[in-house]
Write a protein that holds these residues in place. Structure first.
Motif, PDB file in Angstrom:
ATOM      1  N   ASP A  90      27.873 -33.180 -11.914  1.00 46.85           N
ATOM      2  CA  ASP A  90      28.450 -31.868 -12.196  1.00 46.85           C
ATOM      3  C   ASP A  90      29.690 -31.963 -13.071  1.00 46.85           C
ATOM      4  O   ASP A  90      29.795 -31.306 -14.113  1.00 46.85           O
ATOM      5  N   ILE A  91      30.662 -32.759 -12.636  1.00 50.21           N
ATOM      6  CA  ILE A  91      31.932 -32.901 -13.354  1.00 50.21           C
ATOM      7  C   ILE A  91      32.295 -34.385 -13.408  1.00 50.21           C
ATOM      8  O   ILE A  91      32.298 -35.060 -12.386  1.00 50.21           O
ATOM      9  N   VAL A  92      32.604 -34.862 -14.600  1.00 48.47           N
ATOM     10  CA  VAL A  92      33.092 -36.223 -14.775  1.00 48.47           C
ATOM     11  C   VAL A  92      34.467 -36.140 -15.437  1.00 48.47           C
ATOM     12  O   VAL A  92      34.601 -35.599 -16.534  1.00 48.47           O
ATOM     13  N   GLN A  93      35.484 -36.656 -14.745  1.00 46.65           N
ATOM     14  CA  GLN A  93      36.853 -36.587 -15.229  1.00 46.65           C
ATOM     15  C   GLN A  93      37.350 -37.963 -15.663  1.00 46.65           C
ATOM     16  O   GLN A  93      37.099 -38.954 -14.976  1.00 46.65           O
ATOM     17  N   VAL A  94      38.073 -38.007 -16.771  1.00 50.21           N
ATOM     18  CA  VAL A  94      38.749 -39.240 -17.153  1.00 50.21           C
ATOM     19  C   VAL A  94      39.969 -39.386 -16.258  1.00 50.21           C
ATOM     20  O   VAL A  94      40.836 -38.510 -16.222  1.00 50.21           O
ATOM     21  N   HIS A  95      40.024 -40.473 -15.537  1.00 53.76           N
ATOM     22  CA  HIS A  95      41.096 -40.705 -14.572  1.00 53.76           C
ATOM     23  C   HIS A  95      42.380 -41.097 -15.297  1.00 53.76           C
ATOM     24  O   HIS A  95      42.399 -41.985 -16.132  1.00 53.76           O
ATOM     25  N   ASN A  96      43.483 -40.380 -14.993  1.00 52.44           N
ATOM     26  CA  ASN A  96      44.796 -40.669 -15.576  1.00 52.44           C
ATOM     27  C   ASN A  96      44.743 -40.713 -17.104  1.00 52.44           C
ATOM     28  O   ASN A  96      45.159 -41.691 -17.733  1.00 52.44           O
ATOM     29  N   LEU A  97      44.252 -39.663 -17.706  1.00 53.61           N
ATOM     30  CA  LEU A  97      44.154 -39.583 -19.163  1.00 53.61           C
ATOM     31  C   LEU A  97      45.554 -39.590 -19.778  1.00 53.61           C
ATOM     32  O   LEU A  97      46.409 -38.796 -19.410  1.00 53.61           O
ATOM     33  N   SER A  98      45.777 -40.471 -20.742  1.00 52.78           N
ATOM     34  CA  SER A  98      47.072 -40.572 -21.402  1.00 52.78           C
ATOM     35  C   SER A  98      47.152 -39.604 -22.574  1.00 52.78           C
ATOM     36  O   SER A  98      46.133 -39.109 -23.070  1.00 52.78           O
ATOM     37  N   VAL A  99      48.364 -39.360 -23.050  1.00 54.87           N
ATOM     38  CA  VAL A  99      48.554 -38.509 -24.226  1.00 54.87           C
ATOM     39  C   VAL A  99      47.845 -39.116 -25.425  1.00 54.87           C
ATOM     40  O   VAL A  99      47.178 -38.409 -26.199  1.00 54.87           O
ATOM     41  N   GLN A 100      47.985 -40.428 -25.586  1.00 57.39           N
ATOM     42  CA  GLN A 100      47.366 -41.109 -26.724  1.00 57.39           C
ATOM     43  C   GLN A 100      45.849 -40.938 -26.718  1.00 57.39           C
ATOM     44  O   GLN A 100      45.246 -40.604 -27.741  1.00 57.39           O
ATOM     45  N   ASP A 101      45.225 -41.147 -25.565  1.00 56.83           N
ATOM     46  CA  ASP A 101      43.767 -41.031 -25.500  1.00 56.83           C
ATOM     47  C   ASP A 101      43.314 -39.578 -25.589  1.00 56.83           C
ATOM     48  O   ASP A 101      42.257 -39.280 -26.163  1.00 56.83           O
ATOM     49  N   ALA A 102      44.102 -38.667 -25.051  1.00 53.99           N
ATOM     50  CA  ALA A 102      43.738 -37.251 -25.123  1.00 53.99           C
ATOM     51  C   ALA A 102      43.741 -36.752 -26.567  1.00 53.99           C
ATOM     52  O   ALA A 102      42.982 -35.848 -26.926  1.00 53.99           O
ATOM     53  N   ALA A 103      44.607 -37.347 -27.389  1.00 50.69           N
ATOM     54  CA  ALA A 103      44.718 -36.929 -28.786  1.00 50.69           C
ATOM     55  C   ALA A 103      43.827 -37.740 -29.723  1.00 50.69           C
ATOM     56  O   ALA A 103      43.787 -37.461 -30.922  1.00 50.69           O
ATOM     57  N   SER A 104      43.114 -38.714 -29.182  1.00 52.49           N
ATOM     58  CA  SER A 104      42.319 -39.627 -30.014  1.00 52.49           C
ATOM     59  C   SER A 104      40.997 -39.005 -30.461  1.00 52.49           C
ATOM     60  O   SER A 104      40.185 -38.598 -29.622  1.00 52.49           O
ATOM     61  N   PRO A 105      40.736 -38.948 -31.769  1.00 55.63           N
ATOM     62  CA  PRO A 105      39.441 -38.466 -32.256  1.00 55.63           C
ATOM     63  C   PRO A 105      38.283 -39.355 -31.789  1.00 55.63           C
ATOM     64  O   PRO A 105      37.172 -38.857 -31.579  1.00 55.63           O
ATOM     65  N   VAL A 106      38.546 -40.642 -31.626  1.00 56.73           N
ATOM     66  CA  VAL A 106      37.506 -41.564 -31.167  1.00 56.73           C
ATOM     67  C   VAL A 106      37.110 -41.230 -29.723  1.00 56.73           C
ATOM     68  O   VAL A 106      35.917 -41.152 -29.397  1.00 56.73           O
ATOM     69  N   ILE A 107      38.106 -41.024 -28.872  1.00 57.73           N
ATOM     70  CA  ILE A 107      37.819 -40.667 -27.481  1.00 57.73           C
ATOM     71  C   ILE A 107      37.093 -39.330 -27.429  1.00 57.73           C
ATOM     72  O   ILE A 107      36.134 -39.152 -26.651  1.00 57.73           O
ATOM     73  N   ALA A 108      37.499 -38.389 -28.266  1.00 57.17           N
ATOM     74  CA  ALA A 108      36.828 -37.088 -28.300  1.00 57.17           C
ATOM     75  C   ALA A 108      35.357 -37.253 -28.674  1.00 57.17           C
ATOM     76  O   ALA A 108      34.475 -36.626 -28.069  1.00 57.17           O
ATOM     77  N   ALA A 109      35.091 -38.109 -29.657  1.00 50.59           N
ATOM     78  CA  ALA A 109      33.702 -38.337 -30.081  1.00 50.59           C
ATOM     79  C   ALA A 109      32.893 -39.007 -28.981  1.00 50.59           C
ATOM     80  O   ALA A 109      31.719 -38.671 -28.757  1.00 50.59           O
ATOM     81  N   VAL A 110      33.527 -39.928 -28.269  1.00 51.14           N
ATOM     82  CA  VAL A 110      32.853 -40.623 -27.169  1.00 51.14           C
ATOM     83  C   VAL A 110      32.520 -39.630 -26.056  1.00 51.14           C
ATOM     84  O   VAL A 110      31.406 -39.640 -25.510  1.00 51.14           O
ATOM     85  N   MET A 111      33.471 -38.773 -25.721  1.00 46.72           N
ATOM     86  CA  MET A 111      33.239 -37.817 -24.643  1.00 46.72           C
ATOM     87  C   MET A 111      32.153 -36.813 -25.022  1.00 46.72           C
ATOM     88  O   MET A 111      31.325 -36.438 -24.186  1.00 46.72           O
TER      89      MET A 111
END
Length: 298
Positions: A90-111
């Protein structure tokens, strides 16, 4: 049951009792011991039970290629699906998401690639700071945001909840009892947390409540915040779990029309910069609040 910790059988029975009482959101994670497998055995076949689990990004995500990160997260999702007895999470959360990863285009593409796999319905993140929360909200891929919020820690109420509501992103909150500080356990806080204990006692006095009644008041304070979609609680032993079930029993909660008693009495508590202001009752610094994370009680 040993040291107040329930057996697996008791855990399963309690989860089923909670579901039958109307609780429909269950938060878990692969690193919570056997929590996922217990939840899967208890409620994996009940479609009305919503499971929110977590994935953890490597600490050095910038050194990974998109395909490598996606493979790691897909493996984690596969394992969670297996033990939770669900084909789709139902819901998958990134645990302790950092500012750097939250702003990363690569992480966004992966998610987004993870979402496209159709094995995850909604994506989310759990965070600690306001900067992390706001960056996550503007990431473009977050559907659900989990933050800490309670009557003595209202940092997220100033900007985060409004932003989440305006973007139709679900806000989940944890730490309603402030790691046990908003319960009778406040009496057991160590000397270095005297300001926190004093704040809790002042709050109880202001509400004309004994400390024994603070858990219910603290929970109802969170439930009174309309911008929150769901309030998570995390009792640490069987007695606390049973008490929590009683506190959130829809037939026992104070009627919505009367919930304003606690809300109106406590709404004056506000956060200004890095200080928690308790109306006219005094103040405690965020350093004190951070200190409770090291406490072992629930």
């Amino acid at each position: 049951e040993a040291d107040g910790q329930p057996s697996r059988k008791d855990e399963i029975a309690l989860l089923r009792t909670a579901a039958e009482a109307g609780i429909n959101l269950f938060d878990t994670a692969p690193n919570y011991g056997d929590a996922e497998s217990i939840l899967g055995e208890a409620l994996g076949d009940r479609s009305e039970a919503i499971f929110a689990t977590k994935i953890t990004l490597p600490s050095n995500t910038s050194s990974f290629k998109k395909e490598e990160l996606l493979t790691l997260l897909q493996q984690s999702v596969y394992q969670s699906r297996k033990v939770l007895c669900r084909d789709v999470l139902d819901i998958v959360q990134v645990h302790n998401l950092s500012v750097q990863d939250a702003a990363s285009p690569v992480i966004a593409a992966v998610m987004e690639a993870l979402r496209a796999s159709e094995k995850v319905r909604f994506l989310g993140a759990s965070v600690y700071t306001e900067d992390e929360a706001l960056t996550a909200l503007h990431s473009g891929w977050v559907d659900v945001l989990q933050v800490a919020y309670n009557v003595l820690d209202q940092r997220m109420a100033i900007r985060v909840f409004n932003a989440a509501a305006s973007m139709n992103i679900g806000a989940l909150t944890r730490s309603a009892y402030l790691k046990g500080a908003l319960t009778p356990r406040a009496r057991l806080l160590p000397a270095q947390l005297d300001p926190l204990r004093n704040a809790v006692e002042d709050l109880a006095d202001a509400l004309s409540l004994p400390l024994e009644a603070m858990p219910r008041a603290a929970l109802e304070f969170c439930l009174g915040e309309s911008r929150i979609r769901s309030v998570l609680i995390g009792p640490s032993n069987m007695a606390e779990r049973e008490q929590a079930l009683n506190e959130i029993d829809p037939t026992q909660l104070i009627p919505e029309a009367e919930i304003g008693r606690y809300w109106s009495d406590m709404k004056d508590l506000a956060v200004r910069e890095n200080v928690i202001i308790l109306g006219v009752y005094g103040a405690i610094t965020m350093k004190t609040v951070e200190g409770i994370r090291n406490l072992t009680h629930g």
